[in-house]
Design an enzyme around this catalytic site. Structure first.
Site, PDB file in Angstrom:
ATOM      1  N   LYS A  93     -21.874 -27.988  19.379  1.00 56.10           N
ATOM      2  CA  LYS A  93     -21.266 -26.643  19.306  1.00 56.10           C
ATOM      3  C   LYS A  93     -21.939 -25.829  18.206  1.00 56.10           C
ATOM      4  CE  LYS A  93     -17.377 -26.065  16.828  1.00 56.10           C
ATOM      5  NZ  LYS A  93     -17.393 -25.055  15.776  1.00 56.10           N
ATOM      6  N   ASN A  94     -22.150 -26.445  17.053  1.00 59.71           N
ATOM      7  CA  ASN A  94     -22.653 -25.690  15.901  1.00 59.71           C
ATOM      8  C   ASN A  94     -24.150 -25.433  15.954  1.00 59.71           C
ATOM      9  OD1 ASN A  94     -20.048 -25.551  15.127  1.00 59.71           O
ATOM     10  ND2 ASN A  94     -20.211 -27.045  13.454  1.00 59.71           N
TER      11      ASN A  94
ATOM     12  N   CYS B  59      -8.717 -18.289   8.310  1.00 56.47           N
ATOM     13  CA  CYS B  59      -8.965 -19.574   8.950  1.00 56.47           C
ATOM     14  C   CYS B  59      -7.782 -20.471   8.605  1.00 56.47           C
ATOM     15  CB  CYS B  59     -10.243 -20.193   8.379  1.00 56.47           C
ATOM     16  SG  CYS B  59     -11.378 -20.637   9.675  1.00 56.47           S
TER      17      CYS B  59
ATOM     18  N   ARG C  91     -12.631 -18.285   3.499  1.00 56.85           N
ATOM     19  CA  ARG C  91     -13.973 -18.557   4.007  1.00 56.85           C
ATOM     20  C   ARG C  91     -14.703 -17.219   3.985  1.00 56.85           C
ATOM     21  NH1 ARG C  91     -14.019 -22.089   9.263  1.00 56.85           N
ATOM     22  NH2 ARG C  91     -16.221 -22.304   8.707  1.00 56.85           N
TER      23      ARG C  91
ATOM     24  N   ASP D 249     -16.835 -31.834   8.317  1.00 53.85           N
ATOM     25  CA  ASP D 249     -16.182 -31.790   9.645  1.00 53.85           C
ATOM     26  C   ASP D 249     -15.752 -33.166  10.127  1.00 53.85           C
ATOM     27  OD1 ASP D 249     -18.333 -29.140  10.971  1.00 53.85           O
ATOM     28  OD2 ASP D 249     -16.638 -29.119   9.583  1.00 53.85           O
TER      29      ASP D 249
ATOM     30  N   ARG E  81     -11.905 -26.027  21.422  1.00 55.68           N
ATOM     31  CA  ARG E  81     -12.949 -25.196  20.824  1.00 55.68           C
ATOM     32  C   ARG E  81     -14.203 -26.013  20.533  1.00 55.68           C
ATOM     33  NH1 ARG E  81     -11.609 -21.868  15.766  1.00 55.68           N
ATOM     34  NH2 ARG E  81     -13.795 -21.459  16.192  1.00 55.68           N
TER      35      ARG E  81
HETATM   36  C1  EPZ Z   1     -20.337 -24.102   9.295  1.00 54.42           C
HETATM   37  O1  EPZ Z   1     -19.385 -23.130   8.879  1.00 54.42           O
HETATM   38  C2  EPZ Z   1     -19.697 -24.856  10.451  1.00 54.42           C
HETATM   39  N1  EPZ Z   1     -19.418 -23.937  11.547  1.00 54.42           N
HETATM   40  C3  EPZ Z   1     -18.383 -25.501  10.000  1.00 54.42           C
HETATM   41  O2  EPZ Z   1     -17.897 -26.275  11.089  1.00 54.42           O
HETATM   42  C4  EPZ Z   1     -18.689 -26.442   8.831  1.00 54.42           C
HETATM   43  O3  EPZ Z   1     -17.468 -26.970   8.353  1.00 54.42           O
HETATM   44  C5  EPZ Z   1     -19.398 -25.677   7.721  1.00 54.42           C
HETATM   45  O4  EPZ Z   1     -20.595 -25.034   8.233  1.00 54.42           O
HETATM   46  C6  EPZ Z   1     -19.829 -26.594   6.579  1.00 54.42           C
HETATM   47  O5  EPZ Z   1     -20.686 -27.590   7.069  1.00 54.42           O
HETATM   48  C7  EPZ Z   1     -20.437 -23.601  12.386  1.00 54.42           C
HETATM   49  O6  EPZ Z   1     -21.559 -24.058  12.238  1.00 54.42           O
HETATM   50  C8  EPZ Z   1     -20.103 -22.672  13.511  1.00 54.42           C
HETATM   51  P1  EPZ Z   1     -20.600 -22.528   5.172  1.00 54.42           P
HETATM   52  P2  EPZ Z   1     -19.820 -21.957   7.843  1.00 54.42           P
HETATM   53  O7  EPZ Z   1     -21.014 -21.118   5.087  1.00 54.42           O
HETATM   54  O8  EPZ Z   1     -21.223 -21.577   8.073  1.00 54.42           O
HETATM   55  C9  EPZ Z   1     -18.734 -21.069   1.048  1.00 54.42           C
HETATM   56  C10 EPZ Z   1     -16.367 -26.921  12.738  1.00 54.42           C
HETATM   57  O9  EPZ Z   1     -15.335 -27.592  12.649  1.00 54.42           O
HETATM   58  N2  EPZ Z   1     -19.251 -19.743   1.411  1.00 54.42           N
HETATM   59  O10 EPZ Z   1     -21.669 -23.595   5.156  1.00 54.42           O
HETATM   60  O11 EPZ Z   1     -18.777 -20.929   7.888  1.00 54.42           O
HETATM   61  C11 EPZ Z   1     -17.618 -21.545   1.951  1.00 54.42           C
HETATM   62  O12 EPZ Z   1     -16.378 -21.028   1.511  1.00 54.42           O
HETATM   63  C12 EPZ Z   1     -16.665 -25.866  11.700  1.00 54.42           C
HETATM   64  O13 EPZ Z   1     -17.241 -27.062  13.623  1.00 54.42           O
HETATM   65  C13 EPZ Z   1     -19.079 -18.691   0.516  1.00 54.42           C
HETATM   66  O14 EPZ Z   1     -18.494 -18.850  -0.549  1.00 54.42           O
HETATM   67  O15 EPZ Z   1     -19.705 -22.749   6.449  1.00 54.42           O
HETATM   68  C14 EPZ Z   1     -17.713 -23.045   1.807  1.00 54.42           C
HETATM   69  O16 EPZ Z   1     -17.066 -23.450   0.608  1.00 54.42           O
HETATM   70  C15 EPZ Z   1     -15.518 -25.729  10.697  1.00 54.42           C
HETATM   71  N3  EPZ Z   1     -19.558 -17.471   0.862  1.00 54.42           N
HETATM   72  C16 EPZ Z   1     -19.205 -23.294   1.663  1.00 54.42           C
HETATM   73  O17 EPZ Z   1     -19.773 -22.033   1.262  1.00 54.42           O
HETATM   74  C17 EPZ Z   1     -20.226 -17.249   2.051  1.00 54.42           C
HETATM   75  O18 EPZ Z   1     -20.667 -16.106   2.298  1.00 54.42           O
HETATM   76  C18 EPZ Z   1     -19.884 -23.742   2.944  1.00 54.42           C
HETATM   77  O19 EPZ Z   1     -19.558 -22.818   3.987  1.00 54.42           O
HETATM   78  C19 EPZ Z   1     -20.383 -18.333   2.940  1.00 54.42           C
HETATM   79  C20 EPZ Z   1     -19.893 -19.580   2.604  1.00 54.42           C
END
Ligand code: EPZ
Length: 419
Positions: free
Chosen positions: A22-23, A116, A121, A305, A399
């Site tokens: 999915k990701n 979320c 997030r 995840d 999802r």
């Molecule tokens: C991706 O989300 C995945 N989703 C998530 O999977 C996964 O949990 C996550 O990466 C971490 O591996 C998809 O790929 C569609 P991040 P993403 O930006 O990109 C902080 C699932 O279950 N952050 O890597 O949204 C954030 O708060 C989903 O399949 C900021 O602070 O995650 C977190 O602490 C759930 N500011 C960390 O970075 C930003 O602008 C990592 O988030 C962006 C992120």
């Protein structure tokens, strides 16, 4: 609303085909905005998130056809760089369209994602990154309005690794004037596939799989007509932990074991027997699990995840363990529901650490999913519980898992979906 009824305490035996990730699908669909003609994405799981992204692209003017296992997208007719709130709020990954729209049209109007099940997030890294590429960014009525006549390459250092921000800024940078470096870039396999896909279009990205990506801006891209989605390492990890917990012997096919090295190592430390071949993993468990403390981290670390699923496994281990969540400090909504099934988990939010009691005898209960991966861990818990459990709000699971009840039934689980 659909719900699952599960009769627990059945060991699992047989073969499971793992679906495409999915990701990986979602960023590839966003990247199709930059494609100049027809693209076919294959090995696509049948998930509601792919349908949401398809609706988003159609709303912008792309032609999208979802047929079994494939998505055909032609973005030639895309002319409306607008991602509406009602779609973005249902799926945060919709925000991925910001970078490619900006690169292609020089403008984008994208709703900020909604809340979320856990988080904040935020998307501040995404916004800061495109600003550093020269875009102007305004916030109007909950929408990000980004504009740029010509993006310019720059050195971008994310405060911490972000999968989504890496994808967005990467897609914005490939047509920028000059070179870009992204530090603290994500190295997740899904981002690696995005990089290779963009390079097949004519982008010039190097450092793929490391935390520093170098992008040499190009002036044009060529069309790519097909891409095959990588296997879903999170689905695979979910099944591995399920079989480890229930006991049994299951072979996962169509996987990439290289993407699961840390998970496999942790399972082996927990006394689980794993056999790896080139595109399959066989797990053999007698249900005697050793406790093993883990911490979640960015790839190649232990995936956040899979954190909830590991909590369930440690609940049936022979001793107590701890789990530290380093990505999302409050990703623990599944804990109260797991405890209703007989787990004994306590969480210190100050340190984002869960203490998990082992040797738990799980008892069936009526539980409710709160988010995608929480749903998965509740299903695994119900498979280990004495009696018949009901799991509500399984739309969360749909999802991210393609027909999970059919795959589980095929290996001996007693699970049925009810309306
Ligand atoms: C991706 O989300 C995945 N989703 C998530 O999977 C996964 O949990 C996550 O990466 C971490 O591996 C998809 O790929 C569609 P991040 P993403 O930006 O990109 C902080 C699932 O279950 N952050 O890597 O949204 C954030 O708060 C989903 O399949 C900021 O602070 O995650 C977190 O602490 C759930 N500011 C960390 O970075 C930003 O602008 C990592 O988030 C962006 C992120």
């Amino acid at each position: 609303m659909d719900y699952f009824e599960i009769e627990g305490k059945n060991q699992l035996f047989g073969d499971v085909d793992i679906s495409g990730a999915k990701n990986a699908v979602l960023p590839l669909m966003a990247a199709s905005i930059l494609n100049t003609n027809q693209l076919t994405i294959s090995n696509v799981p049948n998930l509601s998130d792919s349908i949401t992204m398809s609706d988003l692209l159609k709303g912008m003017g792309s032609e999208v056809d979802l047929s079994s296992g494939k998505i055909h997208i032609n973005s030639q007719s895309l002319n409306n760089p607008y991602a509406p709130y009602d779609l973005v709020r249902t799926m945060r990954a919709s925000f991925y369209v910001l970078g490619p729209l900006l690169a292609k049209f020089g403008e984008a109007k994208v709703s900020l994602p909604g809340g979320c099940a856990w988080g904040p997030r935020p998307v501040d890294f995404h916004i800061e990154g495109i600003k550093q590429l020269g875009a102007t960014v305004d916030l109007e009525e909950g929408y990000i309005i980004a504009k740029s006549n010509q993006l310019k390459g720059n050195k971008i250092v994310f405060p911490k690794i972000s999968v989504g921000a890496t994808g967005n800024v990467l897609m914005a940078s490939i047509l920028a004037d000059g070179d870009t470096e992204i530090h603290n870039a994500a190295a997740e396999p899904e981002i690696q596939q995005l990089c290779h896909f963009l390079n097949s279009m004519g982008a010039k990205i190097s450092g793929i799989g490391t935390n520093i990506l170098q992008i040499e801006g190009v002036t044009s891209l060529q069309n790519v007509d097909s891409v095959d989605v990588i296997p879903d390492r999170i689905e695979a990890g979910t099944f591995l932990m399920g079989v480890a917990a229930t006991g049994g012997e299951v072979k996962l096919n169509k996987v990439n074991p290289d993407h699961l090295k840390t998970i496999i190592s942790c399972l082996e430390h927990a006394n689980v027997n794993i056999r790896v071949e080139n595109d399959s993993i066989t797990i053999l468990s007698d249900g005697n699990i050793n406790p093993y403390d883990i911490e979640t981290n960015e790839y190649p670390g232990f995936a956040t995840d899979l954190q909830a699923q590991w909590m369930l496994l440690m609940s049936v281990a022979s001793g107590d363990s701890t789990l530290k969540e380093n990505i999302y400090f409050d990703r623990f909504n599944h804990v109260p529901e797991l405890n209703r099934l007989g787990c004994d988990i306590s969480v210190d939010l100050k340190t984002a650490t869960a203490s998990i009691k082992g040797q738990r005898k799980l008892i069936a209960a009526n539980v409710t999913s709160t988010d995608l991966r929480a749903s998965a861990c509740l299903i695994l818990a119900a498979l280990c519980a004495e009696g018949n459990s009901t799991i509500n709000r399984v739309y969360h699971i749909d999802r991210g898992y393609d027909k999970i009840e059919e795959k589980l039934s095929k290996i001996g689980a007693k699970i049925i979906r009810k309306k």
